[in-house]
Design an enzyme around this catalytic site. Structure first.
Site, PDB file in Angstrom:
ATOM      1  N   HIS A   1       0.856  -1.176   0.000  1.00 49.07           N
ATOM      2  CA  HIS A   1       0.000   0.000   0.000  1.00 49.07           C
ATOM      3  C   HIS A   1       0.898   1.233   0.000  1.00 49.07           C
ATOM      4  CE1 HIS A   1      -2.937   3.031   1.333  1.00 49.07           C
ATOM      5  NE2 HIS A   1      -3.804   2.241   0.722  1.00 49.07           N
ATOM      6  N   HIS A   2       0.519   2.244  -0.791  1.00 46.85           N
ATOM      7  CA  HIS A   2       1.395   3.410  -0.987  1.00 46.85           C
ATOM      8  C   HIS A   2       1.625   4.190   0.306  1.00 46.85           C
ATOM      9  CE1 HIS A   2       3.721   6.058  -3.361  1.00 46.85           C
ATOM     10  NE2 HIS A   2       3.058   5.909  -4.492  1.00 46.85           N
ATOM     11  N   SER A   3       0.785   3.990   1.309  1.00 47.22           N
ATOM     12  CA  SER A   3       0.995   4.684   2.583  1.00 47.22           C
ATOM     13  C   SER A   3       2.268   4.211   3.289  1.00 47.22           C
ATOM     14  CB  SER A   3      -0.209   4.476   3.514  1.00 47.22           C
ATOM     15  OG  SER A   3      -0.400   3.095   3.790  1.00 47.22           O
TER      16      SER A   3
END
Length: 496
Positions: A159-161
């Site tokens: 996930h890009h977070s």
């Protein structure tokens, strides 16, 4: 994906911590604003990184090594938990069950088309999200299935977070070693092409301020009303929620360097010129199909592209000093965070779409545009505006702003350098590395990565908008060959 319901589901997660583990010094840290942004509707982006292996994969060896490397990084062993009182999301360390993160599906080794199966499998990953009751990453090992260029395929999904693309790429490389010397870390090519042109005079300061002002106005107009032309590449509303098809096409890095040297430009100039040419070829084909279906065949017509097409890419820049591979190796050993996060800015990069008589014009035009961007503070401005809107109006407002800007452009564009040498991932020699994304509010992303002597175009396409992404990839490859032939022909004429 990205709904408020998904965030609410994080509230009641139970976690187990061990206070003497150095990873837990990161406990209860809030997500950074940029990390939090990747949970907003329309911005819930996942990064996928595909790796081809020369030999069959041993899942047990991979799991054992990940436990002592990647899992020790705080972001890969922490949950993202919503605080009941404030509604903010924070990092909470947890114990990782590696079997929940490394997925080895059962595959029929006699499957009819191995390449299509692997492509379909990766595409199906874009239909799903990772369960938020665990750290937001996984690794899929497609073993016992031989494709055209690999005996086995690994697909990381983050996930890009968790971090920006460059950070995650560097962390992945920190888990590899040179195939020729398994004690040595891989090296990345030295970037001699500066992202910015040095400001050395009053005139250059004025040019920088003017370019920055123009970029700022374009950014504001795009956030308010300015949209790209509705071409066959432009996605419709809700495109971020649709599955993606991932296609990769590799070319010789020597061919790209040959054009670079012949034209006295940078590698980035060549890559952007090739992309502009490939997009023009593809759009000409698509518009030609529309004309033939709607008005009958036009045997005498070759140029079907309408005049005045506005087509822009969101071109991402890493604003933080690049993290060294050896630094991340030490971070994983110690279980500390080090230099990490999502510090990214972007520029709105216009492509001049149309057929050119001289293929070299694509590179010349791309160079002119990118040189203006180098004498500009546009990436910093984009980051500053996002930070300012966040402080004044909150995360929802900045999420809507970014979504509007991204959706009003046509594609995402990114490129990162890969290892110069062949690398091995825990004993698996790697034949290719191909990172990309899904969940972005565009129908198309083109990511470019180098590895050894190859340069790979990785296409992430919404098939509802772009039903034939392989053709687009072929157009990119063919465009490079045409540009190379013209560049070498011009150079040989000079020599005579």
């Amino acid at each position: 994906m990205g709904s408020s319901e998904g965030l609410k589901s994080l509230k009641h997660i139970n976690t187990t911590t061990t206070k003497d583990d150095p990873r837990f010094k990161e406990e209860d840290q809030p997500l950074s604003p940029m990390a939090r942004l990747f949970h907003e509707p329309g911005s819930n982006v996942y990064i996928v990184s595909m790796m081809g292996c020369k030999t069959k994969i041993n899942p047990d060896v991979i799991k054992q090594n990940l436990v002592h490397s990647l899992v020790r990084h705080p972001r890969f062993s922490s949950l993202q938990v919503t605080d009941k009182e404030t509604g903010n999301i924070k990092w909470v360390p947890t114990n990782v069950n590696i079997d929940n993160h490394v997925i080895v599906p059962e595959i029929d080794p006699n499957i009819e088309s191995a390449d299509k199966f692997v492509e379909d499998y990766i595409s199906n990953l874009s239909r799903s999200s990772i369960d938020r009751s665990q750290p937001l990453w996984d690794l899929h090992l497609l073993n016992n299935i031989k494709t055209t260029d690999a005996e086995g395929t690994g697909v990381f999904r983050f996930h890009h977070s968790l971090g920006d693309g460059m950070s995650l790429m560097t962390l992945l490389l920190a888990c590899t070693r040179q195939a020729a010397d398994t004690d040595a870390l891989p090296t990345l090519p030295m970037n001699k092409d500066s992202a910015y042109i040095k400001v050395t005079s009053v005139w250059s300061v004025l040019v920088m301020l003017w370019n920055s002002f123009v970029a700022m106005m374009m950014f504001v107009c795009t956030g308010l009303f300015l949209k790209d032309t509705e071409t066959p590449l432009k996605g419709s509303a809700g495109v971020e929620n649709r599955p993606r098809r991932f296609v990769r096409k590799s070319v010789s890095l020597a061919d790209v360097k040959a054009v670079k040297n012949a034209m006295n430009v940078t590698l980035n100039d060549v890559v952007l010129g090739v992309t502009q040419a490939g997009l023009s070829r593809y759009l000409n084909y698509r518009y030609g199909e529309i004309n033939r279906i709607g008005r009958g065949d036009h045997h005498d017509k070759k140029d079907f592209i309408p005049k005045g097409v506005r087509l822009r890419a969101t071109f991402f820049f890493n604003l933080r000093a690049t993290t060294r591979i050896d630094t991340l190796v030490e971070s994983m050993k110690s279980g500390t965070l080090g230099r990490w996060g999502n510090q990214i800015g972007y520029v709105l990069l216009p492509f001049a779409i149309g057929l050119k008589r001289n293929p070299l014009d694509y590179v010349k035009e791309a160079k002119a545009v990118i040189d203006k961007k180098k004498v500009s503070l546009e990436p910093l401005f984009a980051y500053f505006v996002a930070s300012l809107v966040l402080k004044l109006f909150g995360i929802k407002a900045v999420g809507k702003l970014n979504h509007k800007v991204f959706f009003n452009t046509t594609l995402w564009f990114s490129n990162v350098p890969g290892p110069e040498q062949e690398v091995t991932f825990y004993g698996q020699d790697i034949t290719y590395i191909a990172p990309s994304c899904y969940g972005q509010p565009n129908a198309l992303m083109i990511h470019i990565v180098s590895y050894m002597d190859k340069l790979t175009f990785v296409i992430s396409a919404d098939e509802e908008t772009i039903p034939d992404p392989h053709r687009l990839g072929d157009d990119l490859v063919e465009s490079l060959q045409l540009i190379k032939a013209s560049a070498l022909a011009k150079e040989s004429t000079k020599d005579k």
